[in-house]
Design an enzyme around this catalytic site. Structure first.
Site, PDB file in Angstrom:
ATOM      1  N   VAL A  96      -1.105   6.640   4.201  1.00 39.29           N
ATOM      2  CA  VAL A  96      -0.128   6.177   5.198  1.00 39.29           C
ATOM      3  C   VAL A  96       1.093   5.555   4.508  1.00 39.29           C
ATOM      4  O   VAL A  96       2.237   5.911   4.808  1.00 39.29           O
ATOM      5  CB  VAL A  96      -0.775   5.160   6.163  1.00 39.29           C
ATOM      6  CG1 VAL A  96       0.240   4.667   7.186  1.00 39.29           C
ATOM      7  CG2 VAL A  96      -1.980   5.783   6.879  1.00 39.29           C
ATOM      8  N   GLY A  97       0.845   4.630   3.577  1.00 39.04           N
ATOM      9  CA  GLY A  97       1.947   3.860   2.987  1.00 39.04           C
ATOM     10  C   GLY A  97       2.980   4.731   2.299  1.00 39.04           C
ATOM     11  O   GLY A  97       4.193   4.492   2.429  1.00 39.04           O
ATOM     12  N   LYS A 111     -11.780   0.044  16.921  1.00 35.41           N
ATOM     13  CA  LYS A 111     -10.709   0.444  17.857  1.00 35.41           C
ATOM     14  C   LYS A 111     -11.109   0.119  19.290  1.00 35.41           C
ATOM     15  O   LYS A 111     -10.266  -0.299  20.098  1.00 35.41           O
ATOM     16  CB  LYS A 111     -10.412   1.929  17.684  1.00 35.41           C
ATOM     17  CG  LYS A 111      -9.753   2.225  16.329  1.00 35.41           C
ATOM     18  CD  LYS A 111      -9.776   3.701  16.007  1.00 35.41           C
ATOM     19  CE  LYS A 111      -9.041   3.998  14.715  1.00 35.41           C
ATOM     20  NZ  LYS A 111      -9.290   5.362  14.222  1.00 35.41           N
ATOM     21  N   ASP A 119     -15.400   2.433  12.522  1.00 33.32           N
ATOM     22  CA  ASP A 119     -13.957   2.527  12.782  1.00 33.32           C
ATOM     23  C   ASP A 119     -13.693   2.648  14.289  1.00 33.32           C
ATOM     24  O   ASP A 119     -12.834   1.950  14.837  1.00 33.32           O
ATOM     25  CB  ASP A 119     -13.396   3.743  12.027  1.00 33.32           C
ATOM     26  CG  ASP A 119     -11.937   3.988  12.310  1.00 33.32           C
ATOM     27  OD1 ASP A 119     -11.085   3.324  11.695  1.00 33.32           O
ATOM     28  OD2 ASP A 119     -11.626   4.846  13.171  1.00 33.32           O
ATOM     29  N   GLY A 159       0.828  -1.207   0.000  1.00 33.23           N
ATOM     30  CA  GLY A 159       0.000   0.000   0.000  1.00 33.23           C
ATOM     31  C   GLY A 159       0.858   1.251   0.000  1.00 33.23           C
ATOM     32  O   GLY A 159       1.873   1.324   0.711  1.00 33.23           O
TER      33      GLY A 159
HETATM   34  P1  NDP Z   1      -5.501   4.544   1.237  1.00 35.51           P
HETATM   35  O1  NDP Z   1      -6.818   4.149   0.691  1.00 35.51           O
HETATM   36  O2  NDP Z   1      -5.055   5.954   1.128  1.00 35.51           O
HETATM   37  O3  NDP Z   1      -4.351   3.651   0.543  1.00 35.51           O
HETATM   38  C1  NDP Z   1      -4.489   2.267   0.333  1.00 35.51           C
HETATM   39  C2  NDP Z   1      -3.283   1.788  -0.472  1.00 35.51           C
HETATM   40  O4  NDP Z   1      -3.344   0.384  -0.548  1.00 35.51           O
HETATM   41  C3  NDP Z   1      -3.258   2.323  -1.899  1.00 35.51           C
HETATM   42  O5  NDP Z   1      -1.936   2.644  -2.260  1.00 35.51           O
HETATM   43  C4  NDP Z   1      -3.759   1.134  -2.730  1.00 35.51           C
HETATM   44  O6  NDP Z   1      -3.164   1.046  -4.017  1.00 35.51           O
HETATM   45  C5  NDP Z   1      -3.252  -0.029  -1.916  1.00 35.51           C
HETATM   46  N1  NDP Z   1      -4.088  -1.206  -2.089  1.00 35.51           N
HETATM   47  C6  NDP Z   1      -5.394  -1.340  -1.766  1.00 35.51           C
HETATM   48  N2  NDP Z   1      -5.820  -2.573  -2.107  1.00 35.51           N
HETATM   49  C7  NDP Z   1      -4.758  -3.223  -2.654  1.00 35.51           C
HETATM   50  C8  NDP Z   1      -4.568  -4.513  -3.190  1.00 35.51           C
HETATM   51  N3  NDP Z   1      -5.555  -5.397  -3.266  1.00 35.51           N
HETATM   52  N4  NDP Z   1      -3.330  -4.837  -3.651  1.00 35.51           N
HETATM   53  C9  NDP Z   1      -2.318  -3.948  -3.579  1.00 35.51           C
HETATM   54  N5  NDP Z   1      -2.448  -2.698  -3.085  1.00 35.51           N
HETATM   55  C10 NDP Z   1      -3.662  -2.342  -2.624  1.00 35.51           C
HETATM   56  O7  NDP Z   1      -5.475   4.061   2.754  1.00 35.51           O
HETATM   57  P2  NDP Z   1      -4.746   4.742   4.000  1.00 35.51           P
HETATM   58  O8  NDP Z   1      -3.318   4.906   3.702  1.00 35.51           O
HETATM   59  O9  NDP Z   1      -5.531   5.894   4.484  1.00 35.51           O
HETATM   60  O10 NDP Z   1      -4.947   3.601   5.111  1.00 35.51           O
HETATM   61  C11 NDP Z   1      -4.197   2.428   5.085  1.00 35.51           C
HETATM   62  C12 NDP Z   1      -4.479   1.640   6.358  1.00 35.51           C
HETATM   63  O11 NDP Z   1      -4.079   2.426   7.474  1.00 35.51           O
HETATM   64  C13 NDP Z   1      -5.949   1.307   6.582  1.00 35.51           C
HETATM   65  O12 NDP Z   1      -6.045   0.061   7.220  1.00 35.51           O
HETATM   66  C14 NDP Z   1      -6.412   2.418   7.516  1.00 35.51           C
HETATM   67  O13 NDP Z   1      -7.518   2.033   8.295  1.00 35.51           O
HETATM   68  C15 NDP Z   1      -5.172   2.590   8.371  1.00 35.51           C
HETATM   69  N6  NDP Z   1      -5.020   3.874   9.015  1.00 35.51           N
HETATM   70  C16 NDP Z   1      -5.162   5.025   8.294  1.00 35.51           C
HETATM   71  C17 NDP Z   1      -4.973   6.242   8.900  1.00 35.51           C
HETATM   72  C18 NDP Z   1      -5.138   7.520   8.160  1.00 35.51           C
HETATM   73  O14 NDP Z   1      -5.068   8.584   8.796  1.00 35.51           O
HETATM   74  N7  NDP Z   1      -5.339   7.501   6.853  1.00 35.51           N
HETATM   75  C19 NDP Z   1      -4.585   6.337  10.318  1.00 35.51           C
HETATM   76  C20 NDP Z   1      -4.455   5.059  10.987  1.00 35.51           C
HETATM   77  C21 NDP Z   1      -4.665   3.872  10.343  1.00 35.51           C
HETATM   78  P3  NDP Z   1      -3.445   2.139  -5.180  1.00 35.51           P
HETATM   79  O15 NDP Z   1      -2.849   3.404  -4.649  1.00 35.51           O
HETATM   80  O16 NDP Z   1      -2.745   1.627  -6.351  1.00 35.51           O
HETATM   81  O17 NDP Z   1      -4.929   2.211  -5.302  1.00 35.51           O
HETATM   82  N1  HSE Z   2     -10.197   7.144   9.557  1.00 34.62           N
HETATM   83  C1  HSE Z   2      -9.494   7.025  10.782  1.00 34.62           C
HETATM   84  C2  HSE Z   2      -9.804   8.211  11.660  1.00 34.62           C
HETATM   85  C3  HSE Z   2      -8.017   6.965  10.528  1.00 34.62           C
HETATM   86  O1  HSE Z   2     -10.363   9.195  11.154  1.00 34.62           O
HETATM   87  O2  HSE Z   2      -9.514   8.180  12.853  1.00 34.62           O
HETATM   88  C4  HSE Z   2      -7.195   6.721  11.774  1.00 34.62           C
HETATM   89  O3  HSE Z   2      -7.408   5.442  12.268  1.00 34.62           O
END
Ligand code: NDP
Ligand code: HSE
EC number: 1.1.1.3
Length: 443
Positions: free
Chosen positions: A17-18, A206, A202, A13
């Site tokens: 975050v990633g 948690k 969500d 990902g």
């Molecule tokens: P996003 O939707 O922004 O990003 C998801 C990423 O995963 C994208 O790069 C996507 O690829 C990739 N992806 C999704 N499905 C697949 C798959 N089947 N195969 C390969 N790659 C895949 O998510 P976030 O970064 O916001 O969140 C990621 C995780 O972190 C989640 O579990 C979320 O709950 C958790 N989280 C998020 C927070 C936040 O503030 N955003 C805070 C705390 C936890 P592509 O870009 O090519 O579509």
């Molecule tokens: N969607 C979640 C939030 C990301 O707003 O708190 C952090 O887990």
């Protein structure tokens, strides 16, 4: 100094975050390697779409759509793609192939956590998840490790950044839920499907994770009582302000004794609640989170900070990465989750708290007495009553001559007694409408 081989890090990902995890790791890799005693080599980043825009500049050659091959060649796998499948399958593959796994995926942990922890224990691998609750805030390690010798009584937390951002904008700027959600989504706080945020899923995930850790008992997410914020109106927000409260979406996890049966157990619930304006949780603004922990020996502890956001969450992920990498260098078994207490999980009807009920009533002599009788008949004690005219909603009886609004605060009562009281109020001929029922926490 002993020279270690590089540890091979796979990232699944590259979204909010990633992309930040990868960018920080590439930028600070040497510094982190010094802390670990081994090099940390990003061997690839799995995504769905190789051409999608990213929030950080990352070497194109690292990207792949072949997640499985990437996982099989890694020492540590960071799962930040979200969702249930294929995230669950990839984590299982990583663990069974000998890698440690770091995940921020609370949806997955709340639904498949026990089975994934069991696999990790069986194969001697470790599953880290500090970022899954509270974004950047360290809360998992404090509950699992630092407080392991204490007995946690209660957790009261703001654990969803998106809804806190929305409620804060409604409270301080008068924004609509929709426009505040659009900004929260733009800022990368919201889940891929923001229904998970605004309907409380969500936060419930948690709460399930926090309650399981705190009470050494598996608390399945479907046993967490859940209410979201989509029913919260501007009038409720204004009325809360007039009464000296702020509305927050709270997760409440507690040990309690069912008043009817005497059974000792645990309960977890997520719902909007009135918090006194003077309470520290009322001062948690924007996408910040805060978690209060009440422990028998330690007393009250508060953990506060950024609850969402790409780079903030990446900090927690990288903390886990350093821990996982150190374990690879030093060796030894990981820390297993402890669920041995196995306490009963009590339903929402066992919960005892305070409430504020807003009624539109006919403003005639004797109305107040009839309403007070209904409360006392159901064993709910009234603490305070405020009356105002006009009624809160246009079209309500306050817009008609003779209509009034009653805001009634109660002493502590069970959810069961409160539910019966509200049903009786709704049926009462002196009540035009039950406008709002909100729990009051933090008094
Ligand atoms: P996003 O939707 O922004 O990003 C998801 C990423 O995963 C994208 O790069 C996507 O690829 C990739 N992806 C999704 N499905 C697949 C798959 N089947 N195969 C390969 N790659 C895949 O998510 P976030 O970064 O916001 O969140 C990621 C995780 O972190 C989640 O579990 C979320 O709950 C958790 N989280 C998020 C927070 C936040 O503030 N955003 C805070 C705390 C936890 P592509 O870009 O090519 O579509
Ligand atoms: N969607 C979640 C939030 C990301 O707003 O708190 C952090 O887990």
């Amino acid at each position: 100094m002993i020279e270690y081989r590089n540890l091979r890090i796979a990232i699944l990902g590259a979204g909010s975050v990633g992309a930040q995890v990868a960018a920080l790791l590439l930028e600070h890799g040497e510094e982190l390697a010094g802390r670990v005693g081994a090099g940390l080599e990003v061997v690839g980043i799995a995504v769905r779409d190789l051409d999608a825009p990213r929030t950080a500049e990352l070497p194109r050659e690292l990207f792949t759509t072949d997640a499985r091959s990437l996982i099989l060649g890694a020492d540590i796998v960071i799962e930040v793609m979200g969702g249930i499948e294929p995230a669950r399958e990839y984590i299982e593959l990583a663990l069974t192939s000998g890698a440690d796994v770091i995940t921020a995926n609370k949806a997955l942990l709340a639904t498949h956590g026990p089975e994934l922890f069991a696999i990790a224990e069986q194969v001697g691998a470790q599953l880290y998840y500090e970022a899954a609750v509270g974004g950047a805030i360290p809360i998992i390690r404090p509950l699992r490790d630092s407080l392991a010798g204490d007995r946690v009584r209660r957790i009261l937390g703001i654990v969803n950044g998106t809804t806190n951002y929305i409620l804060d904008r409604m409270d301080r700027q008068g924004d609509s839920l929709e426009s505040a959600l659009a900004v929260a989504t733009e800022l990368g706080y919201a889940e891929a499907d923001p229904t998970a945020d605004i309907e409380g899923y969500d936060a419930a995930q948690k709460a399930s994770i926090l309650a399981s850790l705190a009470f050494h008992t598996i608390v399945p997410v479907d046993e967490v009582h859940r209410e979201g914020i989509t029913g919260i109106t501007h009038e409720q927000v204004r009325s809360a302000q007039r009464s000296g409260y702020v509305i927050k979406l709270l997760a409440v996890c507690e040990r309690l004794t069912d008043p009817e049966t005497g059974v000792d157990g645990v309960s977890a619930r997520v719902h909007p609640a009135l918090v006194p304006a003077s309470h520290p949780l009322a001062a948690v603004h924007g996408a910040n989170n805060a978690v209060f922990v009440e422990a028998e020996a330690a007393g009250d502890l508060m953990f506060y900070g950024a609850g969402a956001g790409g780079v903030q969450t990446a900090s927690a992920v990288l903390g886990d990465l350093v821990s996982a990498a150190r374990r690879h260098v030093v060796g030894g078994p990981g820390v297993a989750e402890s669920t041995q207490a196995d306490l009963p999980i009590l339903p929402i009807s066992s919960v005892v708290t305070r409430y504020q009920i807003t009624l539109s009533v006919y403003d005639r002599p004797g109305v107040l007495a009839q309403i007070a009788t209904l409360f006392s008949e159901h064993g709910v004690s009234v603490e305070a009553v405020q009356q105002s005219v006009p009624a809160p909603v246009s079209g309500g009886p306050g817009d008609e001559p003779g209509g009034a609004t009653l805001v009634i605060g109660t002493h502590r009562a069970t959810e069961a007694a409160l539910a019966d009281t509200v049903a009786a109020l709704a049926d009462s001929p002196v009540v035009e409408r039950v406008e709002s029922v909100l729990r009051v926490e933090g008094l």
